[in-house]
Design an enzyme around this catalytic site. Structure first.
Site, short mmCIF file in Angstrom:
data_model
loop_
_atom_site.label_atom_id
_atom_site.label_comp_id
_atom_site.label_asym_id
_atom_site.label_seq_id
_atom_site.Cartn_x
_atom_site.Cartn_y
_atom_site.Cartn_z
CD GLU A 210 113.50 31.23 -26.25
OE1 GLU A 210 113.75 30.80 -25.12
OE2 GLU A 210 113.20 30.50 -27.21
CE LYS A 212 118.11 35.54 -19.15
NZ LYS A 212 117.36 35.32 -17.90
NE ARG A 217 115.28 26.07 -18.21
CZ ARG A 217 116.56 26.06 -18.59
NH1 ARG A 217 117.43 26.89 -18.04
NH2 ARG A 217 116.96 25.23 -19.54
NE ARG A 232 119.42 27.56 -12.52
CZ ARG A 232 119.68 28.17 -13.65
NH1 ARG A 232 118.74 28.71 -14.35
NH2 ARG A 232 120.92 28.28 -14.08
CD GLU A 261 112.39 31.11 -16.95
OE1 GLU A 261 111.91 31.75 -16.00
OE2 GLU A 261 113.60 30.85 -17.06
CG PHE A 301 112.28 27.96 -23.25
CD1 PHE A 301 113.28 26.99 -23.22
CD2 PHE A 301 112.00 28.65 -22.08
CE1 PHE A 301 113.99 26.71 -22.06
CE2 PHE A 301 112.70 28.39 -20.91
CZ PHE A 301 113.70 27.42 -20.90
NE ARG A 373 127.02 29.24 -17.18
CZ ARG A 373 125.90 29.71 -16.61
NH1 ARG A 373 125.11 30.51 -17.29
NH2 ARG A 373 125.57 29.36 -15.39
CE LYS A 379 123.07 34.47 -19.08
NZ LYS A 379 123.33 34.28 -17.62
#
Length: 513
Positions: A210, A212, A217, A232, A261, A301, A373, A379
């Protein structure tokens, strides 16, 4: 609990590099704390004051550290906490002198070890390796529950202190109150970095690729007619984004938690720079005027909750199905599910042509790992970037005279809780950025040597670079090549910066967990 116990514990934590020993020490300390002490104790052990920044700088500490210390411990943890609460409440004319007097009174009750502990705590320099991951495991051990139960509660509780107070004060059964529900923000899932599409496909197989986006966020919650938007950092930013509230309110689902986002787009559909989008979040006034001059779009997303059902434990593929049902297509991030590198590369080309950062690759079978994470989100960018912490800055010369310019950059070391320097850069900074960073860094100054100002590690900056090279000059043995500043990340805390393990993995051609 006496403050001296925490000061001694801090020293012992810093002295060991063994993860298991740190956990054992922390768990034993938590078990000795009273229920009313746990919340404060966890914050102190994590290296922060519950009151946040209270205006104590190096200059003020220099003036009070000459106060004669107490020959024996007498100060309790809660007494220290009450003193900092009074300190934080001092405002107005004469406040600096009043704060200095209060701090001197506090230090007069401290032993030398306690003075050192509180000074480093107040400056944000208490680097002892008691980070949230370790403290989470220690709390689970102290409370006699699996670590996953604490992590699950932490996902929605907003802070480890709240979970600790509940677990150790009321018992394991009460952790059930921390359930995912609308209007209660959830820690966002974060991503690792991959070196390209081929690596992403090797690691994930069939995946969702998708766009970025270089936006802000947001997590958007709906409960009936009420809609709340969280950043975020889990701050409530609802008032700043009325257009998002209006859009989500019109969705047919009664209850929703959406991850996405928000971004300001130009008239041609290309994104404004990140800093432009962030202007919408720094204003409490003129929201309607900003809305007219800098309207926000939103692209979701992920869907974490819909009409009474939590989806965080469900695979990504199922959450995407729920997202497609709940949200119109033009409100969703463009994506493509594929295992074909050519198709993923084509999507990357389109994303870059439209001015976006690159792609995200996501494993279809993975759950939503709130606050982690995770290795299932990757990414992908056409150049390497790292989120690093500023450790120092040098005064500029020539055209940059009067500005803090050359930045010393560090990656986070999860083992010690400190930061490992990777190099310096003065590239990529506009005059506006130089002025802003000088204004932000000055209050963080701890000491100055020649032209270098050493600061508390609080500002996160996104740095682009071409490669990593071996360097005996820096402790990690690595240095950034051709580093340049892309942007500041005011939405990120220093503990969210990239780790030295991530840097070493990039240097070795892989990615660590």
């Amino acid at each position: 609990m006496q403050l001296s116990e925490l000061a001694l514990l801090s020293h012992r934590l810093a002295a060991t590099s063994r993860r298991t020993e740190k956990i054992e020490l922390l768990a034993a300390a938590l078990q000795r704390m009273g229920t009313d002490e746990v919340r404060v104790g966890i914050d102190y052990l994590s290296g922060r004051l519950p009151q946040g920044r209270v205006g104590i700088g190096g200059a003020m500490l220099t003036g009070v550290q000459e106060v004669a210390p107490s020959p024996r411990p007498s100060l309790t943890l809660l007494e220290a906490d009450r003193a900092f609460s009074r300190f934080a409440g001092i405002r107005g004319a004469g406040s600096t002198e009043a704060k200095r007097r209060l701090l001197a009174e506090l230090f007069a009750r401290c032993t030398p070890e306690e003075q050192d502990f509180l000074a480093r705590l107040a400056l944000g320099e208490l680097r002892q390796g008691a980070l949230e991951g370790l403290t989470t495991e220690a709390l689970a051990r102290a409370g006699g529950v699996p670590a996953e139960a604490v992590r699950r509660a932490l996902m929605v509780a907003g802070g480890l202190g709240t979970v600790a107070e509940t677990l150790l004060g009321q018992g394991a059964a009460e952790l059930s109150q921390f359930l995912l529900q609308p209007l209660q923000p959830v820690k966002p899932m974060l991503a690792q970095t991959a070196d390209g599409i081929e690596e992403a496909l090797t690691r994930l197989g069939l995946a969702s690729f998708e766009y970025k986006l270089d936006g802000a966020r947001v997590q958007v919650h709906k409960a009936g007619n009420e809609v709340r938007v969280f950043s975020r950092r889990q701050n409530d930013v609802t008032e700043a984004v009325p257009e998002l509230v209006e859009r989500v309110r019109r969705l047919p689902a009664r209850e929703l938690i959406l991850d996405g986002e928000t971004i300001a787009l130009r008239s041609d559909g290309a994104p404004h720079p990140f800093q432009v989008t962030m202007r919408r979040f720094g204003r409490r006034r003129d929201v309607e005027r900003m809305r007219r001059t800098l309207p926000l779009s939103v692209f979701f997303f992920d869907c974490l909750y819909v009409d009474g059902t939590s989806l965080v434990d469900q695979p990504m593929a199922e959450r995407l199905g729920a997202l497609e049902t709940a949200v119109p297509g033009d409100w969703r991030v463009p994506r493509r599910v594929t295992a074909d590198p050519a198709r993923a590369t084509e999507l990357m080309r389109k994303a870059l042509e439209q001015g976006h950062e690159g792609l995200m690759a996501k494993a279809l079978a993975a759950p939503y790992e709130a606050g982690a994470r995770g290795a299932s989100w990757l990414k992908l960018k056409p150049f390497h970037t790292l989120d690093l912490v500023i450790l120092a800055a040098e005064w500029g010369h020539g055209r940059r005279q009067g500005w803090l310019s050359n930045l010393h950059l560090g990656a986070r070391d999860p083992l010690t809780g400190g930061y490992v320097m990777l190099g310096k850069t003065f590239k990529g900074m506009s005059d506006e950025m130089l002025e802003w960073q000088t204004r932000q860094l000055r209050p963080l100054a701890v000491t100055q040597r020649a032209e270098t100002v050493y600061v508390r590690p609080e500002l996160v900056v996104e740095v682009a670079f071409n490669d990593l090279q071996a360097s005996p000059q820096y402790p990690a043995g690595l240095a950034l090549r051709f580093a340049r500043v892309r942007r500041y990340r005011p939405d990120k805390r220093p503990e969210e910066a990239d780790t030295i393990e991530t840097v070493r993995a990039l240097a070795g051609g892989g990615e660590s967990g």
